[in-house]
Design an enzyme around this catalytic site. Structure first.
Site, mmCIF file in Angstrom:
data_model
loop_
_atom_site.group_PDB
_atom_site.id
_atom_site.type_symbol
_atom_site.label_atom_id
_atom_site.label_comp_id
_atom_site.label_asym_id
_atom_site.label_seq_id
_atom_site.Cartn_x
_atom_site.Cartn_y
_atom_site.Cartn_z
ATOM 1 N N GLY A 14 0.841 -1.194 0.000
ATOM 2 C CA GLY A 14 0.000 0.000 0.000
ATOM 3 C C GLY A 14 0.873 1.239 0.000
ATOM 4 N NE ARG A 15 1.752 2.597 -4.703
ATOM 5 C CZ ARG A 15 1.694 1.327 -5.053
ATOM 6 N NH1 ARG A 15 2.679 0.521 -4.785
ATOM 7 N NH2 ARG A 15 0.641 0.852 -5.694
ATOM 8 C CG HIS A 236 -11.543 -2.252 -9.233
ATOM 9 N ND1 HIS A 236 -11.726 -2.785 -10.483
ATOM 10 C CD2 HIS A 236 -10.685 -3.096 -8.605
ATOM 11 C CE1 HIS A 236 -11.028 -3.902 -10.604
ATOM 12 N NE2 HIS A 236 -10.379 -4.104 -9.469
ATOM 13 C CG ASP A 237 -6.424 -2.069 -7.695
ATOM 14 O OD1 ASP A 237 -7.291 -2.641 -8.390
ATOM 15 O OD2 ASP A 237 -5.529 -2.691 -7.088
ATOM 16 C CB THR A 260 -0.919 -8.504 -7.500
ATOM 17 O OG1 THR A 260 -0.116 -7.785 -6.563
ATOM 18 C CG2 THR A 260 -1.171 -9.902 -6.995
ATOM 19 C CG ASN A 297 -9.153 -10.376 -13.588
ATOM 20 O OD1 ASN A 297 -9.819 -9.484 -14.074
ATOM 21 N ND2 ASN A 297 -8.899 -10.487 -12.296
HETATM 22 C C1 LIG Z 1 -9.322 -9.751 -7.532
HETATM 23 C C2 LIG Z 1 -8.416 -8.808 -8.184
HETATM 24 O O1 LIG Z 1 -7.869 -8.013 -7.199
HETATM 25 C C3 LIG Z 1 -9.102 -7.947 -9.201
HETATM 26 O O2 LIG Z 1 -9.816 -8.717 -10.073
HETATM 27 C C4 LIG Z 1 -8.177 -7.064 -9.984
HETATM 28 O O3 LIG Z 1 -8.918 -6.310 -10.900
HETATM 29 C C5 LIG Z 1 -7.467 -6.103 -9.127
HETATM 30 O O4 LIG Z 1 -8.081 -5.469 -8.339
HETATM 31 C C6 LIG Z 1 -6.042 -5.902 -9.347
HETATM 32 O O5 LIG Z 1 -5.486 -5.119 -8.362
#
Ligand SMILES: C[C@H](O)[C@H](O)[C@@H](O)C(=O)CO
Length: 475
Positions: A14-15, A236-237, A260, A297
């Site tokens: 986190g930042r 949502h990031d 990630t 994803n």
């Molecule tokens: C579950 C994942 O975190 C998500 O699908 C993805 O979009 C995300 O938030 C990446 O950071």
């Protein structure tokens, strides 16, 4: 010039950043790893909240009079349920927890099949979607479900703890697989058929909604002046990151938000939910602008991160990126690769099931020589990712009946120049890598837009294109 604070929580770190679109600085960094308690994986939200407050304190100490707002973004799908008074009825499960294993099949048969769920929500089938997490909770912990009065995503909850206002932000709600991208509301028919209490799901607000001022208690603790507001940024990031793709007006940029996860896609005006897009694994999440983030994803740097975490634990010392890159480049003749989409790579290391062993197992099953050094493990992972990107881009071109010539890779993972170059070489596309802090920048863009400093989100992208560093990789 006004400054804003972006709180950006990813699945590994986190930042807290402070700044504007030209200049910003990271004032606090911390690890967001998960805790295993009696066999389940959870996020430690209280410790995250205390790290956030440490970051806020540092930011207000640096700029006591210039900061006007704060926005939070986090990874998708995870949530808490609270009682009437806002108290948590359960710890916050991590989306990689095993309790949802087998839930896609159970829920799909209850809701009339996968095609129906996909047509209603546009969301691809991942065992960790909120829909399956809630279904698992209903099955295993009916008392907790009964006690619950409010559903809050992780960023909704953290914003609530900062300003005492409870709302469900749209981009995050869209990751639940309980959101209808056509009506812009919850998918009430699915909620009813799942026998989830309708009143759990609150009013959905757009990205850029001003929630309210910091509570007096928090403002006092972090030494904030009066009037600083909390904004529901693109919570949502990935939505925040996509808002920072440095593309020009009129472009439909192909992007990978790399961290990630690797989220590969484009922005569209409306959802695509036919059998082909479902089979190809595309999802329709909502963008900060309200458009659709049509994306796939792909397991991203997660597999690499779990290998590194294991080696660091074994060796008792940190491994630097530089060291790892040097070893990877020396091992380029090794031809092995993995398929990052294989479900075995989803779960965290456990003492008896390590990521490196899963890679070995996958290679054995596919007649591929096992990696024999750290560098070779990295080669296998990066080659696997580049191949997955290539395939997803082809699928996207088929669905959209178009040909791409360039690709924007944004987010922390774009620092991986080996992967950037291999992606350019394999796909034949020109790769623009950067900005590294796309997620936080997108978060700042949404705040600047909400407070009237930017006239449009496109203006934010234009500023980022002019002012942030982007590296070019040719095929
Ligand atoms: C579950 C994942 O975190 C998500 O699908 C993805 O979009 C995300 O938030 C990446 O950071």
């Amino acid at each position: 010039m006004n400054k804003h604070i972006a709180i950006d929580l990813g699945a590994s770190n986190g930042r807290v950043l402070v700044g504007d679109l030209k200049q910003f600085e990271v004032v606090h960094r911390f690890v967001t790893h998960n805790d295993q308690i009696l066999g389940s994986f959870y996020w430690n939200l209280q410790s995250l909240f205390s790290e956030i407050k440490t970051g806020l304190k540092k930011a207000f100490a640096l700029y006591p009079d210039q900061i006007t707002s704060i926005g939070i973004d986090t990874w998708g799908v995870d949530y808490v349920l609270t009682d009437e008074k806002g108290g948590l009825v359960s710890l916050c499960y991590h989306y990689r927890d095993s309790r949802t294993d087998g839930m896609i099949e159970k829920v799909s048969s209850r809701l009339g099949g996968k095609m129906r769920i996909y047509e209603r929500t546009g969301i691809a089938f991942q065992p960790f979607n909120t829909l399956y997490q809630l279904a698992a909770m209903q099955q295993e912990r009916p008392d907790a479900m009964k006690a619950a009065r409010h559903y809050l995503s992780v960023p909704d909850l953290l914003a609530y703890w900062l300003c005492s206002v409870m709302k469900n932000e749209r981009t995050h709600a869209s990751t639940t697989q309980l959101y209808d991208p056509r009506t812009g509301d919850w998918a009430w028919d699915l909620i009813d058929e799942m026998q989830f209490d309708r009143s759990l799901f609150g009013r959905i607000v757009d990205s850029g909604t001003i929630l309210g001022p910091l509570t007096e208690e928090v403002a006092h603790e972090v030494c904030a002046p009066k009037g600083v507001v909390v904004i529901a940024s693109a919570a949502h990031d990935t939505a925040s990151a996509v808002a920072a793709v440095p593309a020009a007006e009129g472009e439909t940029p192909l992007y990978i938000s790399s961290g990630t996860w690797s989220l590969l896609g484009v922005e569209l005006a409306s959802p695509l939910t036919d059998a082909l897009t479902m089979e190809s694994g595309f999802t329709n999440e909502i963008a900060a602008s309200g458009n659709v983030r049509f994306l796939k994803n792909i397991m991203g740097m997660w597999i690499q991160q779990e290998c590194v975490r294991h080696w660091e634990r074994e060796e008792g010392q940190p491994i630097s990126w530089k060291e790892l890159d040097e070893q990877t480049l020396l091992c380029q003749d090794y031809q092995g690769y993995i398929d990052p989409a294989d479900g075995r790579f989803l779960k965290p290391n456990t003492y008896d099931n390590l990521m490196v062993d899963r890679i070995n197992g996958w290679c054995d099953e596919h007649g591929i020589a096992r990696p024999s050094s750290k560098g070779e493990y990295m080669v296998a992972i990066y080659r696997g990712l580049a191949r997955a990107y290539e395939k997803a881009i082809k699928d996207l071109e088929d669905v959209l009946k178009t040909k791409f010539t360039s690709l924007y890779i944004i987010g922390g993972g774009c620092k991986n120049e080996i992967l950037d170059q291999w992606t350019a070489s394999l796909t034949g596309l020109t790769v623009y890598a950067g900005p590294v802090e796309a997620t936080a920048l997108g978060n700042l863009v949404v705040q600047a837009w909400a407070t009237g400093e930017l006239s449009s989100l496109q203006e934010g992208r234009d500023r980022i294109r002019l002012e942030q560093k982007v590296k070019v990789f040719q095929s």
